[in-house]
Enzyme design. Structure first.
Site, mmCIF file in Angstrom:
data_model
loop_
_atom_site.group_PDB
_atom_site.id
_atom_site.type_symbol
_atom_site.label_atom_id
_atom_site.label_comp_id
_atom_site.label_asym_id
_atom_site.label_seq_id
_atom_site.Cartn_x
_atom_site.Cartn_y
_atom_site.Cartn_z
ATOM 1 N N TYR A 346 0.858 -1.040 -0.154
ATOM 2 C CA TYR A 346 0.676 0.170 0.388
ATOM 3 C C TYR A 346 0.993 0.920 0.018
ATOM 4 C CZ TYR A 346 0.646 -0.891 4.971
ATOM 5 O OH TYR A 346 1.464 -1.283 6.010
ATOM 6 N N HIS A 396 6.429 -0.657 1.193
ATOM 7 C CA HIS A 396 5.738 0.562 0.229
ATOM 8 C C HIS A 396 7.660 -0.132 -0.679
ATOM 9 C CE1 HIS A 396 4.064 2.014 3.684
ATOM 10 N NE2 HIS A 396 4.681 2.261 3.783
#
Length: 421
Positions: A346, A396
Site C-alpha cells: 500500500y 512500500h
C-alpha cells in the site's frame, strides 16, 4: 372687400390642407404651423409650439422611446461578492436613467414616457473578467501559473488524476465494495463494521466542512514537508512558511530546525503508531490504514480506552476536535491503483500526503523527500543508523514512489526541493 378676400383665401387654404392631410402627404404639425401663420396678423410672431419632437426612427418617422442600456458598469458600481463579480442595481448613480456627459434628456418624450422607460431599464451583465497570466477566463484557479487540477498539457497526469475522488471521509460516505474489501484486508480488524465505527467517530468529531474545490478567485499554495535528512542545511524554512497550507507528517518537529523546515504547520498527517500531540489551530489528519485506527481516533479524543493496535500507542492525543480530518479509506485504494500501480502493499504516508495535496491545493511544493546527498535515508532530526531501513520493509516501494514524485515534477504538477536535474 379686402377682408372678405382674405377670408376666402383662408377657407380655400384650409380646405386644401385638409385634403392633403387626408392623403397623408403632410404632417399635422406642418398644418398647424401653416394655419397659425395664416391666421396671425402681420407683424406678430406665431405662438411657440408646446409639443416636444420625438426622436426619429430608422425610417425618418417618430420612433418609440427606447429603454436605456447601462454599458458603463465600473468597479465603483459593482457589488463585490465571493467571486468578485456583481452588477450595478437600483439606486446606483446610473439607475435613474441619466447618462454620463450631461445627456440625461436625450431620447426623452414626456414625463410619462420617461417613467415607463426607466421601469424597463435593461442591465447588461458584465462579461467574465480574465484570470491567470494568459488572461483566460476558463482557469480552474486564480494562480498566475498552471493549476494542478487542469488536465490539459499532461497525458500522463490526466491518466492518473481523478477529479471526482473524495479525499476526506464524511459521515455519509458510501464506500465502493471492492475498495472497502481491499482496505479491510490491509491489516487485521475486529468484528465491528465500518458503519458502526464511523457512527461512534462522528459523535466525537464533526464532519469536514472545508471547501476543497478549486476556485477562479483564489490561488491556494501548499507545501508538503517530508522528514528526509536532505532538509538539513537546506535553508528552505522561509520559503516553506510562505505557503497558504503547510503539511507535515508523523513525528515531524520544527523546534531547532526552523531555518531549514520552517515553523508553520496547518495540517499534520499521522496514524496511531506515529501519533503526537497537535498544536492548537492545526488540523490533525488521520491516515487510517485499518479499521482499528478509526476506533483509536475516537478513543484518543475522548475516553482514552484504546491503548494497543498491533503495538502500544498513545491513548490520548491533544488536538482541536473541530479541526480533525480523516482521509477517506477509498482514497487509499485510488492512490494504490492510479499512482503506485500496485507497487508495494500500500502507499506510504509521504506519497498519500502528496496525492492528497494534488486534490486540495492549486499549487504544490514538495520538500524533504528521498535520500540525503550521500544516499542515506533518515530523518532530519536524528543521526542515521539504518540508512536503508525504509527500502527494505517491503510494505512500500520507495524506488517506484520516488519515480512518481520525480515524474510529477517533470510534468510541472509539483515543485520539488531539492530540484531534480
Amino acid at each position: 372687400m379686402v377682408l372678405r378676400r382674405k377670408m376666402c383665401v383662408v377657407v380655400v387654404a384650409t380646405a386644401i390642407l385638409f385634403l392633403m392631410i387626408a392623403s397623408q402627404t403632410i404632417s399635422p404639425s406642418l398644418f398647424l404651423s401653416l394655419s397659425l401663420s395664416l391666421a396671425t396678423p402681420a407683424g406678430q410672431a406665431p405662438p411657440a409650439s408646446r409639443t416636444t419632437p420625438q426622436p426619429l426612427g430608422p425610417s425618418g418617422h417618430p420612433g418609440p422611446s427606447l429603454p436605456h442600456r447601462h454599458d458603463n458598469i465600473g468597479e465603483g458600481a459593482r457589488g463585490e461578492g465571493p467571486e468578485g463579480v456583481g452588477l450595478e442595481g437600483e439606486g446606483s448613480p446610473h439607475a435613474e436613467g441619466s447618462q454620463p456627459g450631461g445627456e440625461a434628456s436625450a431620447g426623452r418624450t414626456n414625463d410619462k414616457d420617461q417613467s415607463e422607460a426607466s421601469s424597463k431599464t435593461v442591465v447588461t451583465p458584465e462579461p467574465p473578467r480574465p484570470s491567470g497570466a494568459q488572461g483566460r477566463s476558463d482557469r480552474m484557479c486564480g494562480c498566475t501559473e498552471s493549476c494542478v487540477s487542469e488536465l490539459d498539457g499532461s497525458a500522463w497526469f490526466k491518466q492518473r488524476f481523478d477529479p471526482h475522488q473524495q479525499p476526506l471521509l464524511h459521515n455519509s460516505n458510501k464506500m465502493d465494495a471492492s475498495a472497502l474489501k481491499w482496505w479491510l484486508g490491509l491489516q487485521r480488524s475486529d468484528g465491528q463494521t465500518l458503519e458502526e465505527v464511523m457512527s461512534k467517530l462522528f459523535r466525537v468529531i464533526s464532519p469536514p466542512s472545508v471547501d476543497i474545490r478549486p476556485r477562479p478567485s483564489r490561488c491556494h499554495s501548499c507545501a508538503v514537508v517530508g522528514n528526509s535528512g536532505n532538509l538539513r542545511q537546506s535553508g528552505h524554512g522561509s520559503l516553506i512558511n510562505t505557503h497558504n497550507s503547510v503539511i507535515r507528517m508523523n513525528k515531524a518537529i520544527t523546534a531547532g530546525f526552523e531555518q531549514d523546515v520552517g515553523n508553520r504547520t496547518t495540517h499534520h498527517f499521522l496514524y496511531p503508531e506515529s501519533a503526537v500531540d497537535i498544536a492548537s489551530g492545526v488540523s490533525l489528519v488521520l491516515l487510517p490504514f485499518k479499521l482499528r485506527d478509526l476506533e483509536w481516533l475516537a478513543s484518543a479524543l475522548s475516553t482514552g480506552e484504546i491503548k494497543m493496535t498491533y503495538m502500544r500507542v498513545k491513548d490520548r492525543v491533544q488536538a482541536d476536535k473541530d479541526k480533525v480530518l480523516v482521509v477517506n479509506p477509498e482514497f487509499f485504494k485510488y492512490t494504490h491503483d492510479n499512482w503506485t500501480e500496485h507497487h508495494g502493499r500500500y502507499p506510504s504516508t509521504g506519497l498519500l500526503a502528496i496525492v492528497f495535496a494534488l486534490h486540495i491545493c492549486d499549487q504544490v511544493s514538495v520538500f524533504g523527500y528521498g535520500a540525503d546527498s550521500e544516499g542515506n535515508w533518515h530523518h532530519y532530526w536524528e543521526e542515521n543508523r539504518y540508512a536503508g531501513a525504509f527500502r527494505k520493509t517491503g510494505v512500500h516501494s520507495a524506488d517506484f514512489e520516488t519515480e512518481v514524485i520525480h515524474r510529477l515534477a517533470k510534468e510541472g504538477k509539483i515543485h520539488l526541493y531539492p530540484s531534480v536535474v
